[in-house]
Enzyme design. Structure first.
Site, PDB file in Angstrom:
ATOM      1  N   SER A 452       0.887  -1.361   0.075  1.00 49.48           N
ATOM      2  CA  SER A 452       0.079   0.137   0.158  1.00 49.48           C
ATOM      3  C   SER A 452       0.856   1.357  -0.095  1.00 49.48           C
ATOM      4  CB  SER A 452      -0.760  -0.038   1.289  1.00 49.48           C
ATOM      5  OG  SER A 452      -1.596  -1.064   1.325  1.00 49.48           O
ATOM      6  N   CYS A 645      -7.074  -0.389   7.481  1.00 50.39           N
ATOM      7  CA  CYS A 645      -5.817  -0.911   6.789  1.00 50.39           C
ATOM      8  C   CYS A 645      -4.874  -1.888   7.534  1.00 50.39           C
ATOM      9  CB  CYS A 645      -4.899   0.170   5.965  1.00 50.39           C
ATOM     10  SG  CYS A 645      -3.612  -0.589   5.058  1.00 50.39           S
ATOM     11  N   ASP A 690      -8.401  -1.768   3.357  1.00 49.02           N
ATOM     12  CA  ASP A 690      -7.349  -2.050   2.463  1.00 49.02           C
ATOM     13  C   ASP A 690      -6.541  -3.250   3.309  1.00 49.02           C
ATOM     14  OD1 ASP A 690      -5.141  -2.316   0.599  1.00 49.02           O
ATOM     15  OD2 ASP A 690      -4.211  -0.651   1.107  1.00 49.02           O
ATOM     16  N   TRP A 692      -5.166  -7.314   4.174  1.00 48.91           N
ATOM     17  CA  TRP A 692      -3.976  -8.081   3.624  1.00 48.91           C
ATOM     18  C   TRP A 692      -3.792  -9.232   4.634  1.00 48.91           C
ATOM     19  CZ3 TRP A 692      -2.044  -3.452   3.870  1.00 48.91           C
ATOM     20  CH2 TRP A 692      -1.216  -3.171   4.664  1.00 48.91           C
TER      21      TRP A 692
HETATM   22  P1  FAD Z   1       6.718 -14.261   1.206  1.00 49.55           P
HETATM   23  O1  FAD Z   1       7.940 -15.159   1.115  1.00 49.55           O
HETATM   24  O2  FAD Z   1       5.692 -14.232   0.348  1.00 49.55           O
HETATM   25  O3  FAD Z   1       6.002 -15.188   2.661  1.00 49.55           O
HETATM   26  C1  FAD Z   1       4.678 -14.726   2.936  1.00 49.55           C
HETATM   27  C2  FAD Z   1       4.102 -15.700   4.185  1.00 49.55           C
HETATM   28  O4  FAD Z   1       3.670 -16.636   3.275  1.00 49.55           O
HETATM   29  C3  FAD Z   1       4.890 -16.023   4.942  1.00 49.55           C
HETATM   30  O5  FAD Z   1       4.770 -14.989   6.179  1.00 49.55           O
HETATM   31  C4  FAD Z   1       4.176 -17.389   5.374  1.00 49.55           C
HETATM   32  O6  FAD Z   1       3.058 -17.221   6.127  1.00 49.55           O
HETATM   33  C5  FAD Z   1       3.868 -17.840   3.976  1.00 49.55           C
HETATM   34  N1  FAD Z   1       4.887 -18.734   3.325  1.00 49.55           N
HETATM   35  C6  FAD Z   1       5.858 -18.554   2.655  1.00 49.55           C
HETATM   36  N2  FAD Z   1       6.824 -19.435   2.362  1.00 49.55           N
HETATM   37  C7  FAD Z   1       6.344 -20.568   3.183  1.00 49.55           C
HETATM   38  C8  FAD Z   1       6.659 -21.886   3.118  1.00 49.55           C
HETATM   39  N3  FAD Z   1       7.607 -22.361   2.470  1.00 49.55           N
HETATM   40  N4  FAD Z   1       6.037 -22.593   4.095  1.00 49.55           N
HETATM   41  C9  FAD Z   1       4.973 -22.032   4.838  1.00 49.55           C
HETATM   42  N5  FAD Z   1       4.306 -20.709   4.593  1.00 49.55           N
HETATM   43  C10 FAD Z   1       5.254 -20.108   3.792  1.00 49.55           C
HETATM   44  N6  FAD Z   1       3.034  -5.589   3.582  1.00 49.55           N
HETATM   45  C11 FAD Z   1       3.475  -4.584   4.236  1.00 49.55           C
HETATM   46  O7  FAD Z   1       4.607  -4.786   4.964  1.00 49.55           O
HETATM   47  N7  FAD Z   1       3.216  -3.468   3.900  1.00 49.55           N
HETATM   48  C12 FAD Z   1       2.342  -2.722   3.258  1.00 49.55           C
HETATM   49  O8  FAD Z   1       1.999  -1.798   3.045  1.00 49.55           O
HETATM   50  C13 FAD Z   1       1.570  -3.909   2.464  1.00 49.55           C
HETATM   51  N8  FAD Z   1       0.537  -3.695   1.701  1.00 49.55           N
HETATM   52  C14 FAD Z   1      -0.197  -4.715   0.944  1.00 49.55           C
HETATM   53  C15 FAD Z   1      -1.218  -4.381   0.068  1.00 49.55           C
HETATM   54  C16 FAD Z   1      -1.857  -5.391  -0.482  1.00 49.55           C
HETATM   55  C17 FAD Z   1      -2.998  -5.181  -1.452  1.00 49.55           C
HETATM   56  C18 FAD Z   1      -1.373  -6.865  -0.373  1.00 49.55           C
HETATM   57  C19 FAD Z   1      -2.225  -7.918  -0.999  1.00 49.55           C
HETATM   58  C20 FAD Z   1      -0.532  -7.229   0.607  1.00 49.55           C
HETATM   59  C21 FAD Z   1       0.249  -6.209   1.410  1.00 49.55           C
HETATM   60  N9  FAD Z   1       1.356  -6.329   2.101  1.00 49.55           N
HETATM   61  C22 FAD Z   1       1.888  -5.506   2.690  1.00 49.55           C
HETATM   62  C23 FAD Z   1       1.811  -7.715   2.093  1.00 49.55           C
HETATM   63  C24 FAD Z   1       2.970  -7.767   1.119  1.00 49.55           C
HETATM   64  O9  FAD Z   1       2.322  -8.056  -0.179  1.00 49.55           O
HETATM   65  C25 FAD Z   1       3.769  -9.296   1.459  1.00 49.55           C
HETATM   66  O10 FAD Z   1       2.849 -10.492   1.471  1.00 49.55           O
HETATM   67  C26 FAD Z   1       4.808  -9.106   2.634  1.00 49.55           C
HETATM   68  O11 FAD Z   1       5.512  -8.238   2.668  1.00 49.55           O
HETATM   69  C27 FAD Z   1       5.414 -10.392   2.508  1.00 49.55           C
HETATM   70  O12 FAD Z   1       6.262 -10.821   1.489  1.00 49.55           O
HETATM   71  P2  FAD Z   1       7.530 -11.585   1.401  1.00 49.55           P
HETATM   72  O13 FAD Z   1       7.878 -11.777  -0.101  1.00 49.55           O
HETATM   73  O14 FAD Z   1       8.499 -10.993   2.243  1.00 49.55           O
HETATM   74  O15 FAD Z   1       7.015 -13.094   2.010  1.00 49.55           O
END
Ligand code: FAD
Length: 692
Positions: A452, A645, A690, A692
């Site tokens: 966001s 949010c 908003d 997630w």
């Molecule tokens: P990822 O690698 O994608 O992991 C995310 C989660 O998936 C983990 O915590 C775990 O629960 C699960 N997971 C992944 N791999 C495994 C595995 N091997 N085994 C089990 N579980 C697993 N985030 C913010 O910090 N700030 C924002 O403003 C924000 N805005 C958003 C707005 C929208 C519309 C949406 C949809 C999401 C938003 N998010 C926000 C969340 C963000 O998009 C990400 O999901 C978040 O930052 C995590 O991403 P990552 O790639 O680091 O983690």
């Protein structure tokens, strides 16, 4: 006996397939395998010119009797569609194809042949909305009177269909896509086979819900279509050809560039989900004051592009997998020695699409294009069992594939990804026999992550800020912490930008320079997604903002915008922000900025804080809302807009409930009536989420 034509074809297919296998893909495996990959074509924008948008025609010309449409935002629905296609083919001999809803028209669904089947795998996004690629289909099919090419009665009396939805029970409109589409199809006279399945991400049971739904569905479909189940045999969908004449330095080889323009250095807009802008990072800093947790603030410069955004929109970040995970994957698959070998990947039948541009290298595919760190699919382990390096490993894989509890205990509980799983199963022994196609089919393509936007487009139209908490969790029973893909990549970028010569996020290193050093100078690939989370157009309207933790991101943009409007002499309405975090001294984000805004906005701005770990009792934003019941109710009666949010699972739900209670109590109406008023506020966009 003489061989007839069919026998010859079958023999030829077997011979070619075998040749392809034994030459390790050095020849094109020209088989008749008609399975379709669902992966979107990353070389360009969706449907190509001249391609038919008539699905009946498409099925006719490619000899298909089953189409699996998907409405997908984050790749999961697309993935499930692929898996259904594959299973339909290998277990029942169905001639399947996967189809992006966006690439077809639907006014000819009434000509869909009776002896074929259409499957719909539909994710619900945000506030019960269709995914971007399903908007047109959804509007058409649920419209008042969808107009079809004929005037059959009922219009879709010939259509046999199957439906599965992906949703999240923590949202108000749980699985509303599949529910509404199912209702619409029934109303139009179509015949559903099996239940309209529903998977629940909120309960964390999506995969198991899908597996539990599909078996009875297949049984019912087999009966209806007279299909016979057979021993499922893996057939690759993609042929891998080693290009001995090319090296990774050849100019036509993709080393992670998302498309041809990027390869040729001529990338231009429109920048979107198929074409990221490689944006310079103008500034990055840490927001928390504590050792073991990180929250990033990052300013992404879009001035060199034609990208624009509006306050409240989302920015998508295209991450890169960490080097260690890439190495582990190459290692366990015994590909380390040829990680830079140039390969072309070709779909073995016309409706399949290769999900990344080629020629490329194994390293580039694994690093830039596949979700190698994601949770493992139990069904996928069953598929890989056939390629185990020994009988023990094979038996273990079969067991993991069949036994839900065993799988949970051994794999998902530990957050193991695919390479870790394979390694645990064999004790480190390599898996040299898996056709690489299985990974292209079985793993989701690496997805952009959404954030966001935490800045105001009025204040900084060409700079987008991101506020992101770094995913780094301790998992009981696992020695190393689990780390999120995109946020640790961003953390390493932040370190590099701040002059760290060896950027690493908790021990993870990334190819921060990007393919061919194209991201040097600290760049990140991004695109912008429009959202409906918007301030009222009239700035004098009061607003109530509820954004604890990173939920504060868009609220920061909103408050920035209002302060700017006030500076410009506009009449700005009351702005109350409810912010919560653990401790004032640790994770009180943007503390000094709120003070600056207060100087400009005066009484028009109020910050209400809830620090959950500063006192003896845990205090959250919803408690603070309750304490302000009278004022909140008055503001709402004065047509205040309310914005929530952050965490969908708990906070947003509780805020919803508390608001209903406040209204009931303050207006002397029943709780049911209070809930109804909240519902109406949502419907009127006076209450926006908003989450997630
Ligand atoms: P990822 O690698 O994608 O992991 C995310 C989660 O998936 C983990 O915590 C775990 O629960 C699960 N997971 C992944 N791999 C495994 C595995 N091997 N085994 C089990 N579980 C697993 N985030 C913010 O910090 N700030 C924002 O403003 C924000 N805005 C958003 C707005 C929208 C519309 C949406 C949809 C999401 C938003 N998010 C926000 C969340 C963000 O998009 C990400 O999901 C978040 O930052 C995590 O991403 P990552 O790639 O680091 O983690």
């Amino acid at each position: 006996a003489q061989l007839d034509t069919l026998d010859i074809v079958v023999l030829a297919v077997i011979l070619l397939g075998t040749a392809a296998y034994f030459t390790k893909g050095k020849l094109w495996g020209v088989t008749k395998d008609p399975y379709a990959s669902s992966f979107a074509n990353t070389n360009g924008a969706g449907a190509k010119a001249g391609k038919t948008r008539n699905v009946v025609e498409k099925m006719e010309e490619s000899g298909k009797n089953c189409v699996i449409f998907y409405g997908s935002q984050t790749g999961t629905a697309e993935d499930y569609a692929s898996r259904l296609a594959k299973e339909g083919k290998s277990r029942y001999g169905l001639e399947t194809m996967v189809a992006d809803l966006e690439e077809y028209d639907f006014d000819n669904l009434d000509t869909f042949p009776e002896d074929k089947v259409a499957m719909f795998v539909l994710a619900t996004y945000g506030e019960g909305e269709p995914t971007d690629n399903a908007v047109d289909f959804y509007e058409f099919i649920t419209g008042d009177e969808p107009s079809f090419s004929n005037s059959n009665d009922p219009p879709l009396g010939n259509l046999t269909y199957v439906a599965f939805g992906l949703g999240n029970n923590t949202y108000e409109h749980y699985n509303s896509m599949v529910r509404n589409v199912n209702k619409a199809l029934e109303k139009l006279g179509a015949h559903r086979i099996g239940e309209a399945g529903e998977g629940d991400d909120g309960a964390g049971t999506m995969e198991e819900d899908f597996l539990a739904w599909k078996d009875p569905m297949w049984a019912a479909l087999a009966e209806k279509m007279g299909l016979e189940e057979r021993e499922a045999v893996y057939e690759p969908i993609f042929g891998i050809v080693e290009r001995d004449n090319l090296t990774k330095d050849s100019t036509e080889v993709y080393l992670g560039e998302p498309n041809k323009m990027h390869l040729e250095g001529t990338a231009k807009g429109p920048f979107n989900a198929h074409n990221p802008y490689i944006a310079p990072i103008a500034e990055s800093k840490e927001l928390f004051n504590v050792k073991d947790r990180n929250c990033l603030h990052m300013e992404v410069d879009i001035s060199g592009s034609n990208l624009s955004y509006q306050t409240g929109d989302h920015i998508a970040v295209w991450p890169t997998n960490p080097g260690q995970e890439v190495d582990e994957m190459l290692n366990i698959l015994d590909l380390q020695g040829k990680k830079d070998a140039v390969i072309s990947v070709k779909a073995l039948e016309p409706t399949a699409k290769v999900p990344f541009p080629t020629p490329t290298t194994y390293d580039a595919i694994i690093r830039y294009h596949l979700e190698i760190c994601a949770p493992v699919s139990r069904q996928f382990l069953g598929t890989l069992a056939a390629f185990a390096p020994d009988e023990d490993a094979k038996a273990e894989m079969v067991k993991l594939g069949n036994d839900k509890d065993y799988f949970h205990d051994k794999i998902s509980k530990n957050h193991y990804n695919i390479s870790r799983t394979l390694s645990v199963v064999t004790g480190g022994k390599k898996w040299s026999n898996i056709p690489f196609s299985a990974f292209i089919e079985g793993l989701t393509k690496l997805q952009p992550r959404y954030y966001s936007i935490s800045s105001s487009s009025l204040v900084q139209p060409k700079k987008i800020s991101i506020t992101a908490v770094v995913e780094n969790q301790l998992i009981p029973g696992r020695s190393d912490p689990f780390k999120g893909v995109a946020t640790n990549y961003l953390l390493a970028l932040k370190q590099k930008q701040n002059g760290d010569p060896n950027p690493e996020a908790f021990g993870l290193t990334y190819e921060l320079m990007g393919p061919r050093n194209k991201y040097d100078g600290i760049h990140v690939p991004v695109h912008v997604r429009h959202s409906n989370f918007k301030l009222p157009s009239d700035p004098s309207k009061p607003i109530i903002l509820i954004g604890p933790g990173t939920g504060v991101a868009p609220m920061r943009g909103f408050v920035q915008e209002r302060a700017k409007q006030a500076e410009n002499g506009e009449n700005v309405g009351k702005t109350i922000l409810f912010f919560g975090c653990r401790k004032r001294s640790e994770d009180f984000m943007y503390e000094s900025e709120w003070e600056e805004h207060k100087k400009v906005l005066g009484d028009k701005f109020e910050l209400v804080t809830a620090f959950s770990r500063d006192g003896a009792k845990k205090v959250y934003v919803q408690h603070r809302l309750k304490e302000r019941a009278k004022e909140i109710n008055e503001l709402l009666q004065n047509k205040a807009y309310i914005y929530v949010c952050g965490d969908a699972a708990n906070m947003a739900r509780e805020v919803n409930t508390v608001l209903g209670q406040i209204i009931a109590e303050q207006r002397g109406v029943s709780e049911t009536k209070g809930e109804e008023i909240v519902k109406n506020m949502r419907a009127a966009n006076q209450y926006q989420e908003d989450v997630w």
